[in-house]
Enzyme design. Structure first.
Site, PDB file in Angstrom:
ATOM      1  N   SER A 170      57.895  10.778 -60.887  1.00 38.90           N
ATOM      2  CA  SER A 170      58.130   9.450 -60.327  1.00 38.90           C
ATOM      3  C   SER A 170      58.072   8.368 -61.402  1.00 38.90           C
ATOM      4  CB  SER A 170      57.143   9.209 -59.188  1.00 38.90           C
ATOM      5  OG  SER A 170      57.688   8.298 -58.311  1.00 38.90           O
TER       6      SER A 170
ATOM      7  N   HIS B 209      57.899  13.314 -51.456  1.00 41.76           N
ATOM      8  CA  HIS B 209      57.835  12.792 -52.816  1.00 41.76           C
ATOM      9  C   HIS B 209      56.526  13.270 -53.457  1.00 41.76           C
ATOM     10  CE1 HIS B 209      58.377   9.805 -55.979  1.00 41.76           C
ATOM     11  NE2 HIS B 209      57.147   9.378 -55.782  1.00 41.76           N
TER      12      HIS B 209
HETATM   13  C1  GCU Z   1      57.046   3.559 -55.828  1.00 42.56           C
HETATM   14  C2  GCU Z   1      58.157   3.007 -56.683  1.00 42.56           C
HETATM   15  C3  GCU Z   1      58.960   4.105 -57.366  1.00 42.56           C
HETATM   16  C4  GCU Z   1      58.037   5.067 -58.064  1.00 42.56           C
HETATM   17  C5  GCU Z   1      56.983   5.574 -57.114  1.00 42.56           C
HETATM   18  C6  GCU Z   1      55.938   6.495 -57.744  1.00 42.56           C
HETATM   19  O1  GCU Z   1      57.576   4.184 -54.699  1.00 42.56           O
HETATM   20  O2  GCU Z   1      58.965   2.201 -55.885  1.00 42.56           O
HETATM   21  O3  GCU Z   1      59.877   3.572 -58.286  1.00 42.56           O
HETATM   22  O4  GCU Z   1      58.787   6.109 -58.627  1.00 42.56           O
HETATM   23  O5  GCU Z   1      56.290   4.485 -56.564  1.00 42.56           O
HETATM   24  O6  GCU Z   1      55.657   6.375 -58.923  1.00 42.56           O
HETATM   25  O7  GCU Z   1      55.379   7.329 -57.016  1.00 42.56           O
END
Ligand code: GCU
Length: 400
Positions: A238, A380
């Site tokens: 992420s 995610h």
């Molecule tokens: C949020 C953010 C993302 C990122 C994520 C994470 O959702 O909007 O851009 O990748 O956090 O790091 O889990």
């Protein structure tokens, strides 16, 4: 009274923003039919409109141009100078994991202009190896317990035992040592060594600092005889996956890159405006990217780059990207398309990409390709399924 009320209302919304919760006015697009028509900047044309037909022109002209475009407009400069880098082994255990591995807890100290920064590196190296081994280095953006050196806490976010059993070393650094992940304290890390960055519109911010830290871990690996520093895989999930991409693009010593569910300003194409957008990310995470990036908040079509160019800057080195079915925020299709776009740069090296025209079916990992990819069922996250495929992918390229 009215004033106080509106101030506290404003700070409430600010808090909501900072915590990354739903922004009141932001509606993410999840409808493929609403993706606007877009034209991506051409990979194989220089800024002076010269066609790039061979890898020499790519390496001498176009690739450096692309790195500069990302430095100026997105991630900021990557300062390389420091006065001293030393390391000390804070703790070593040659019979970790029931004798299967050697644990080293390393403190890397970087000094510049009498300012010092300490980076903690956790490293496990398999004992049953005759020579130096490749290593997976995670840029850990979640809790430190995920990379517990004592192994009393185990987590699939960093499944050290599985990786060790596969004959690889596994390491981790934590983002908080480099730039604490919040809008105020991010300055308390790498940026103390480079205060000039803070006043520059193309100055480094948190994601740049995390990537910088990965390179310092690589500096250390070059000095550790147990590690094959020509086979370092930089891994991130992420926001950490945005940093792993930037680290691999900036530092060609990384042999391989893994970017897990990295989404916007990671592996996904910004111009699609699917899921998270540039404007949203810059508003909620103003400390991640260079000030210049904010100019494009509602003008992504004017960006002189898109994320396929970052993937291409990693070529010809192998890159593995992932998505998850329930993580539309990170735009799985836009990630796959970004990889597809970068194929032409691998082709300059005579490397054939085996990517299909469309994303593979769920849970089918494409590991025998320079641009590896899977979309996993689920949320995610960074999971055991993801790691197993990173190991398979690395084993194809490192011939293990
Ligand atoms: C949020 C953010 C993302 C990122 C994520 C994470 O959702 O909007 O851009 O990748 O956090 O790091 O889990």
């Amino acid at each position: 009274m009215q004033y106080i009320k509106s101030v506290s209302l404003a700070s409430f919304f600010l808090l909501v923003l900072v915590q990354g919760q739903a922004q009141p006015s932001f509606q993410a697009n999840y409808d493929e039919s609403k993706v606007p028509p877009y034209t991506l900047p051409e990979l194989l044309k220089t800024t002076t409109n010269r066609e790039v037909r061979d890898k020499e022109t790519w390496e001498k002209v176009r690739r450096p141009e692309i790195i500069t475009l990302f430095e100026e407009n997105v991630y900021g400069q990557m300062p390389k100078a420091y006065d001293r880098l030393t390391y000390s082994i804070k703790n070593k255990n040659t019979s970790a994991m029931g004798g299967k591995a050697t644990l080293k807890e390393v403190v890397i100290e970087v000094v510049r202009n009498s300012k010092s920064l300490k980076i903690n590196l956790v490293l496990f190296v398999p004992n049953q190896q005759t020579g130096p081994v490749p290593v997976f280095l995670l840029i850990n953006n979640r809790g430190k317990d995920n990379t517990d050196p004592t192994r009393s806490h185990k987590s699939d976010f960093w499944p050290a035992e599985t990786v060790i059993d596969s004959g690889y070393a596994i390491a981790a650094i934590h983002v908080s040592d480099l730039a604490p992940d919040d809008t105020v304290n991010y300055v308390n890390g790498v940026l103390q060594l480079y205060p000039d960055q803070l006043t520059a519109n193309d100055g480094m911010r948190a994601i740049g600092a995390w990537a910088w830290g990965a390179s310092r871990a690589l500096d250390y690996f070059e000095k550790d005889a147990a590690i094959d520093a020509r086979k370092v895989v930089v891994v991130g999930h992420s926001r950490g996956g945005k940093a792993s991409l930037w680290a691999a693009a900036e530092d060609q010593r990384f042999a391989m890159c893994v970017t897990n569910c990295s989404g916007n300003t990671g592996a996904a194409l910004s111009r699609r405006g699917f899921g998270e957008t540039v404007s949203r990310i810059n508003t909620v995470f103003p400390h991640w990217f260079a000030t210049n990036y904010k100019k494009f908040n509602n003008k992504v079509a004017e960006l002189p780059l898109d994320q396929h160019m970052l993937i291409a800057a990693i070529a010809p080195r192998p890159l593995y990207a992932t998505n998850a079915t329930k993580d539309l925020w990170a735009d799985p299709r836009g990630t796959f398309l970004s990889l597809k776009q970068a194929e032409i740069v691998y082709a300059l090296y005579g490397i054939k990409s085996n990517l299909p025209a469309n994303p593979p079916v769920v849970n089918h990992a494409i590991v025998r390709a320079p641009l590896g990819y899977h979309i996993r069922e689920g949320e995610h996250n960074l999971t055991a399924f993801d790691w197993i495929n990173f190991v398979k992918f690395a084993s194809v390229y490192f011939k293990r």
